[in-house]
Design a protein around this motif. Structure first.
Motif, PDB file in Angstrom:
ATOM      1  N   MET A 156       0.735  -1.296   0.111  1.00  0.00           N
ATOM      2  CA  MET A 156      -0.034  -0.035   0.072  1.00  0.00           C
ATOM      3  C   MET A 156       0.970   1.360   0.011  1.00  0.00           C
ATOM      4  N   ILE A 157       2.149   1.172   0.477  1.00  0.00           N
ATOM      5  CA  ILE A 157       2.964   2.393   0.353  1.00  0.00           C
ATOM      6  C   ILE A 157       3.732   2.464  -1.137  1.00  0.00           C
ATOM      7  N   MET A 158       3.773   1.255  -1.467  1.00  0.00           N
ATOM      8  CA  MET A 158       4.657   1.523  -3.074  1.00  0.00           C
ATOM      9  C   MET A 158       3.704   1.796  -4.210  1.00  0.00           C
ATOM     10  N   GLU A 159       2.490   1.929  -4.030  1.00  0.00           N
ATOM     11  CA  GLU A 159       1.574   2.299  -5.062  1.00  0.00           C
ATOM     12  C   GLU A 159       1.955   1.690  -6.244  1.00  0.00           C
ATOM     13  N   PRO A 160       1.748   0.138  -6.332  1.00  0.00           N
ATOM     14  CA  PRO A 160       1.760  -0.630  -7.623  1.00  0.00           C
ATOM     15  C   PRO A 160       0.978   0.001  -8.574  1.00  0.00           C
ATOM     16  N   GLY A 161       1.336   0.088 -10.116  1.00  0.00           N
ATOM     17  CA  GLY A 161       0.612   0.424 -11.167  1.00  0.00           C
ATOM     18  C   GLY A 161      -0.661   0.059 -11.028  1.00  0.00           C
ATOM     19  N   ARG A 162      -1.578   0.386 -12.308  1.00  0.00           N
ATOM     20  CA  ARG A 162      -2.951  -0.072 -12.581  1.00  0.00           C
ATOM     21  C   ARG A 162      -2.873  -1.507 -12.910  1.00  0.00           C
ATOM     22  N   GLY A 163      -2.027  -2.057 -13.620  1.00  0.00           N
ATOM     23  CA  GLY A 163      -1.726  -3.388 -14.015  1.00  0.00           C
ATOM     24  C   GLY A 163      -1.841  -4.250 -12.621  1.00  0.00           C
ATOM     25  N   TYR A 164      -1.506  -3.753 -11.433  1.00  0.00           N
ATOM     26  CA  TYR A 164      -1.486  -4.675 -10.443  1.00  0.00           C
ATOM     27  C   TYR A 164      -2.705  -4.840  -9.982  1.00  0.00           C
ATOM     28  N   GLN A 165      -3.744  -3.801 -10.100  1.00  0.00           N
ATOM     29  CA  GLN A 165      -5.286  -3.885  -9.725  1.00  0.00           C
ATOM     30  C   GLN A 165      -6.011  -4.810 -10.802  1.00  0.00           C
ATOM     31  N   ASN A 233     -14.522  -2.001 -15.546  1.00  0.00           N
ATOM     32  CA  ASN A 233     -13.638  -2.167 -16.804  1.00  0.00           C
ATOM     33  C   ASN A 233     -13.080  -1.185 -17.405  1.00  0.00           C
ATOM     34  N   ARG A 234     -14.003   0.029 -17.448  1.00  0.00           N
ATOM     35  CA  ARG A 234     -13.575   1.294 -18.108  1.00  0.00           C
ATOM     36  C   ARG A 234     -12.396   1.878 -17.355  1.00  0.00           C
ATOM     37  N   ASP A 235     -12.614   1.998 -15.936  1.00  0.00           N
ATOM     38  CA  ASP A 235     -11.564   2.584 -14.933  1.00  0.00           C
ATOM     39  C   ASP A 235     -10.292   1.660 -14.803  1.00  0.00           C
ATOM     40  N   ASN A 236     -10.644   0.316 -14.866  1.00  0.00           N
ATOM     41  CA  ASN A 236      -9.566  -0.491 -14.434  1.00  0.00           C
ATOM     42  C   ASN A 236      -9.459  -0.428 -12.703  1.00  0.00           C
ATOM     43  N   SER A 237     -10.478  -0.266 -12.221  1.00  0.00           N
ATOM     44  CA  SER A 237     -10.243  -0.045 -10.648  1.00  0.00           C
ATOM     45  C   SER A 237     -11.449  -0.546  -9.756  1.00  0.00           C
ATOM     46  N   PHE A 238     -11.208  -0.693  -8.610  1.00  0.00           N
ATOM     47  CA  PHE A 238     -12.123  -0.973  -7.655  1.00  0.00           C
ATOM     48  C   PHE A 238     -12.771   0.256  -6.918  1.00  0.00           C
ATOM     49  N   SER A 239     -14.259  -0.074  -6.462  1.00  0.00           N
ATOM     50  CA  SER A 239     -14.947   0.922  -5.621  1.00  0.00           C
ATOM     51  C   SER A 239     -15.648   0.024  -4.519  1.00  0.00           C
ATOM     52  N   TYR A 240     -15.703   0.935  -3.523  1.00  0.00           N
ATOM     53  CA  TYR A 240     -16.454   0.361  -2.273  1.00  0.00           C
ATOM     54  C   TYR A 240     -17.673   1.106  -2.040  1.00  0.00           C
ATOM     55  N   GLN A 241     -18.709   0.620  -1.609  1.00  0.00           N
ATOM     56  CA  GLN A 241     -20.087   1.623  -1.258  1.00  0.00           C
ATOM     57  C   GLN A 241     -20.000   2.468  -0.373  1.00  0.00           C
ATOM     58  N   LYS A 242     -20.534   3.321  -0.482  1.00  0.00           N
ATOM     59  CA  LYS A 242     -20.610   4.717   0.543  1.00  0.00           C
ATOM     60  C   LYS A 242     -21.327   3.894   1.861  1.00  0.00           C
ATOM     61  N   ASP A 243     -20.822   4.622   3.012  1.00  0.00           N
ATOM     62  CA  ASP A 243     -21.796   4.177   4.437  1.00  0.00           C
ATOM     63  C   ASP A 243     -21.193   5.326   5.259  1.00  0.00           C
ATOM     64  N   TRP A 244     -21.708   5.181   6.624  1.00  0.00           N
ATOM     65  CA  TRP A 244     -21.161   6.220   7.824  1.00  0.00           C
ATOM     66  C   TRP A 244     -19.666   6.352   7.836  1.00  0.00           C
ATOM     67  N   ASP A 245     -19.006   5.331   7.759  1.00  0.00           N
ATOM     68  CA  ASP A 245     -17.552   4.949   8.063  1.00  0.00           C
ATOM     69  C   ASP A 245     -16.706   5.126   6.711  1.00  0.00           C
ATOM     70  N   PHE A 246     -17.215   5.625   5.592  1.00  0.00           N
ATOM     71  CA  PHE A 246     -16.327   5.720   4.482  1.00  0.00           C
ATOM     72  C   PHE A 246     -17.295   6.396   3.424  1.00  0.00           C
ATOM     73  N   VAL A 251     -10.955   2.459  -4.402  1.00  0.00           N
ATOM     74  CA  VAL A 251     -10.228   1.831  -3.339  1.00  0.00           C
ATOM     75  C   VAL A 251      -9.056   1.020  -4.332  1.00  0.00           C
ATOM     76  N   ARG A 252      -7.958   0.986  -3.558  1.00  0.00           N
ATOM     77  CA  ARG A 252      -7.051  -0.069  -4.060  1.00  0.00           C
ATOM     78  C   ARG A 252      -7.309  -1.345  -3.314  1.00  0.00           C
ATOM     79  N   VAL A 253      -7.231  -2.453  -4.043  1.00  0.00           N
ATOM     80  CA  VAL A 253      -7.526  -3.726  -3.206  1.00  0.00           C
ATOM     81  C   VAL A 253      -6.089  -4.785  -3.544  1.00  0.00           C
ATOM     82  N   TYR A 254      -6.016  -5.350  -2.191  1.00  0.00           N
ATOM     83  CA  TYR A 254      -4.839  -6.185  -2.061  1.00  0.00           C
ATOM     84  C   TYR A 254      -5.141  -7.345  -1.353  1.00  0.00           C
ATOM     85  N   GLN A 255      -4.933  -8.703  -1.890  1.00  0.00           N
ATOM     86  CA  GLN A 255      -5.221  -9.737  -1.167  1.00  0.00           C
ATOM     87  C   GLN A 255      -4.371 -10.096  -0.106  1.00  0.00           C
ATOM     88  N   VAL A 256      -5.195 -10.457   1.101  1.00  0.00           N
ATOM     89  CA  VAL A 256      -4.282 -10.947   2.165  1.00  0.00           C
ATOM     90  C   VAL A 256      -4.958 -12.394   2.668  1.00  0.00           C
TER      91      VAL A 256
END
Length: 262
Positions: A156-165, A233-246, A251-256
């Motif tokens: 999350m610190i190194m900011e991998p490129g869009r290809g990583y997502q 697919n257009r933006d090649n990115s993830f998003s997470y739904q809005k709520d009281w805590d976000f 968002v950037r997504v990384y598997q753990v």
């Protein structure tokens, strides 16, 4: 010849339908396989913006910093445990030991066979257990602070490129198609700190929106129902739904918990 040609066409149609048949999804029931209590946030939130808790609210003992822990443990229950509701319930000490035994099994290992699974007697499922013995569960599935020091956090610190997502999205689909789970680390670092959170993604919704993949997830902050992660697919990115805590959005997504170094 006509009969052979018709037989050939039939075979082709059957093969084509097999290729487009829905792939397997993890066998996950939100109301049975998630915890009946919430991971609470350290900060207070208003419209997704964090504020320091003050007054009596700040003095209350809270179960916090466990989003990674609860996402991991929910997956461990599905892969390594089984329930026997007709058997005698364990004592508090026995249950604590059984929970620690479960959480010591590496989350990335293959599921155990029915006979090898760790048994939790007296309960029908995770929700049933956690609603009745919540404090014992909370005290024995793991502490929150070690998640800040996981080896994979450097990503999350190194900011991998869009290809990583893009590759993460492909890997997410592949795992779900194989009937596996995907614990996703959501962050907006290094640009901001609007979210620093983990969820368990367990199902892809078919054909909900053109050009997007929609996924259902267990978010331990919201035990009342599933949340939704979206891939564009257009933006090649993830998003997470809005709520009281976000505030919602990209968002950037990384598997753990998919491998030892994650």
């Amino acid at each position: 010849m006509r009969g052979k040609a018709g037989f050939g066409v039939l075979c082709c149609l059957l093969l084509a339908s097999a290729r487009v048949a829905p792939a397997a999804q993890p066998n996950f029931d939100f109301q049975r396989d998630t915890f009946g209590f919430a991971n609470m946030t350290v900060f207070d939130y208003k419209n997704g913006i964090a504020h320091v808790r003050r007054g009596d609210d700040a003095k209350q003992k809270r179960y916090t910093r466990r989003c990674f822990v609860l996402s991991r443990t929910a997956m461990q229950f599905k892969k390594f445990a089984r329930f026997d509701p007709r058997a005698r319930k364990l004592s508090d000490d026995e249950l604590a030991a059984r929970l620690r035994q479960l959480t010591r099994v590496a989350a990335w290992k293959a599921p155990l066979s029915e006979g090898e699974r760790i048994v939790f007697p007296g309960y029908a499922d995770v929700r049933d257990l956690s609603q009745d013995r919540g404090r014992i569960v909370q005290d024995n599935v793991g502490k929150g602070w070690p998640t800040y020091w996981r080896p994979g956090n450097w990503r999350m610190i190194m900011e991998p490129g869009r290809g990583y997502q893009i590759s993460t999205h492909q890997d997410l689909n592949a795992k779900l198609d194989r009937g596996e789970f995907f614990v996703a680390f959501l962050t907006t670092l290094p640009w901001s700190l609007n979210i620093n959170h983990a969820i368990l993604v367990y199902h892809r919704l078919p054909g909900k929106s053109p050009g997007e993949d929609h996924y259902l997830a267990y978010d331990s902050n919201r035990p009342e129902g599933p949340r939704e992660l979206v891939w564009s697919n257009r933006d090649n990115s993830f998003s997470y739904q809005k709520d009281w805590d976000f505030v919602g959005g990209n968002v950037r997504v990384y598997q753990v918990y998919g491998a030892p170094v994650q």
